[in-house]
Design a protein around this motif. Sequence first.
Motif, mmCIF file in Angstrom:
data_model
loop_
_atom_site.group_PDB
_atom_site.id
_atom_site.type_symbol
_atom_site.label_atom_id
_atom_site.label_comp_id
_atom_site.label_asym_id
_atom_site.label_seq_id
_atom_site.Cartn_x
_atom_site.Cartn_y
_atom_site.Cartn_z
ATOM 1 N N LEU A 141 0.820 -1.212 0.000
ATOM 2 C CA LEU A 141 0.000 0.000 0.000
ATOM 3 C C LEU A 141 0.855 1.264 0.000
ATOM 4 O O LEU A 141 0.660 2.171 -0.811
ATOM 5 N N THR A 142 1.826 1.324 0.931
ATOM 6 C CA THR A 142 2.642 2.537 1.048
ATOM 7 C C THR A 142 3.502 2.756 -0.195
ATOM 8 O O THR A 142 3.630 3.877 -0.680
ATOM 9 N N SER A 143 4.086 1.677 -0.727
ATOM 10 C CA SER A 143 4.936 1.803 -1.913
ATOM 11 C C SER A 143 4.121 2.224 -3.136
ATOM 12 O O SER A 143 4.598 3.010 -3.967
ATOM 13 N N SER A 144 2.898 1.727 -3.234
ATOM 14 C CA SER A 144 2.031 2.096 -4.366
ATOM 15 C C SER A 144 1.667 3.577 -4.311
ATOM 16 O O SER A 144 1.727 4.286 -5.324
ATOM 17 N N ILE A 145 1.296 4.049 -3.123
ATOM 18 C CA ILE A 145 0.931 5.463 -2.966
ATOM 19 C C ILE A 145 2.141 6.356 -3.208
ATOM 20 O O ILE A 145 2.041 7.406 -3.857
ATOM 21 N N GLN A 146 3.308 5.936 -2.707
ATOM 22 C CA GLN A 146 4.533 6.707 -2.939
ATOM 23 C C GLN A 146 4.870 6.764 -4.423
ATOM 24 O O GLN A 146 5.329 7.794 -4.930
ATOM 25 N N GLY A 147 4.640 5.647 -5.119
ATOM 26 C CA GLY A 147 4.894 5.609 -6.557
ATOM 27 C C GLY A 147 4.027 6.605 -7.305
ATOM 28 O O GLY A 147 4.499 7.289 -8.223
ATOM 29 N N ILE A 148 2.766 6.705 -6.902
ATOM 30 C CA ILE A 148 1.854 7.687 -7.502
ATOM 31 C C ILE A 148 2.349 9.095 -7.208
ATOM 32 O O ILE A 148 2.354 9.971 -8.081
ATOM 33 N N GLY A 149 2.789 9.316 -5.957
ATOM 34 C CA GLY A 149 3.317 10.621 -5.572
ATOM 35 C C GLY A 149 4.539 11.007 -6.388
ATOM 36 O O GLY A 149 4.671 12.152 -6.832
ATOM 37 N N ASN A 150 5.429 10.043 -6.605
ATOM 38 C CA ASN A 150 6.628 10.297 -7.419
ATOM 39 C C ASN A 150 6.268 10.654 -8.848
ATOM 40 O O ASN A 150 6.921 11.492 -9.485
ATOM 41 N N ALA A 151 5.228 10.011 -9.365
ATOM 42 C CA ALA A 151 4.799 10.279 -10.734
ATOM 43 C C ALA A 151 4.231 11.687 -10.865
ATOM 44 O O ALA A 151 4.394 12.341 -11.908
ATOM 45 N N VAL A 152 3.580 12.151 -9.799
ATOM 46 C CA VAL A 152 3.020 13.508 -9.803
ATOM 47 C C VAL A 152 4.136 14.545 -9.681
ATOM 48 O O VAL A 152 4.226 15.483 -10.472
ATOM 49 N N PHE A 153 4.986 14.351 -8.653
ATOM 50 C CA PHE A 153 6.109 15.263 -8.425
ATOM 51 C C PHE A 153 7.063 14.585 -7.445
ATOM 52 O O PHE A 153 6.621 14.109 -6.387
ATOM 53 N N PRO A 154 8.354 14.503 -7.764
ATOM 54 C CA PRO A 154 9.305 13.780 -6.919
ATOM 55 C C PRO A 154 9.291 14.194 -5.450
ATOM 56 O O PRO A 154 9.435 13.343 -4.568
ATOM 57 N N LEU A 155 9.110 15.488 -5.176
ATOM 58 C CA LEU A 155 9.085 15.941 -3.781
ATOM 59 C C LEU A 155 7.885 15.385 -3.021
ATOM 60 O O LEU A 155 7.956 15.154 -1.812
ATOM 61 N N VAL A 156 6.787 15.163 -3.738
ATOM 62 C CA VAL A 156 5.608 14.553 -3.112
ATOM 63 C C VAL A 156 5.941 13.126 -2.691
ATOM 64 O O VAL A 156 5.581 12.683 -1.595
ATOM 65 N N GLY A 157 6.651 12.415 -3.569
ATOM 66 C CA GLY A 157 7.073 11.058 -3.256
ATOM 67 C C GLY A 157 7.994 11.017 -2.048
ATOM 68 O O GLY A 157 7.875 10.129 -1.192
#
Length: 264
Positions: A141-157
């Motif tokens: 779960l956490t890795s999937s959400i982080q992956g989405i965040g990285n795709a949006v903007f690296p700092l979000v990830g």
Amino acid sequence: MNNKTFHVGGSIDKAVKGNCDLQAVAVLQEAWKVTAKNFLSFLPAIIGLFLAQVALLMLGLQVQLGDASIFFDAIITGQEISADIVQAGYMANFWSDVLSAPLYVGVSLMALNHAVGLPTKPSHLVKGFPFTLVSIITMLLTSSIQGIGNAVFPLVGLFLSMAFSFAIILVCEKRTTPVKAIQYSLIATLKKLMPMTAIYLVVLIMFFISFATAGVGLIWTIPFFFNVKGIIYRNMFGITLQVTNMKKGGDDESKKNDGKVFDA
């Protein structure tokens, strides 16, 4: 044999309300001392986790590309890397993190021991195995959400990586559900955003320096990172200690046989 339970540090309620003491300099100083004290017993477990992740990464690349060396040849030679190779590398790394979650838990629980002054030994690496299913689900779960965040903007990830860093420990130490653990970890981080950011920024700089030394510095930085998280977790969420009093051997025997920081 008598079992007594003690609680050290904060609590979930205090953490989500921001009513916990978290000073960046104090955490980093304590983590440095704790890492030095437990370095020799902790390093073998860290190496075990690293080797497991590398093995899973190689297996993932082998399955997707047919030959893992294709990925590394493309990186080393600097030739144009195809989208398929990039995708294979990302997915292999993702599943390496997810499937090594039980060992990650073992290392994290060892760090909790250090945070309350208890010793550990390399064999404690497998203490995460009873939590295999829930730890894998949480990491997924956490890795999937982080992956989405990285795709949006690296700092979000990067922020999500910090904000979710206690979720996998919460599901094991506090027995919360993965979703609740993610929620508690996120809220607690937001409540202490400034000191958390300062601490993780220092650790991030240490990782950059470690890579600049051809990775040699990671021998210290990775154990230090886990101990930092253990101390932050203690201050925020608290740690439950189970002490077993033996009729013979007393405290010494208890320490030899257990060394747990929670009632497993």
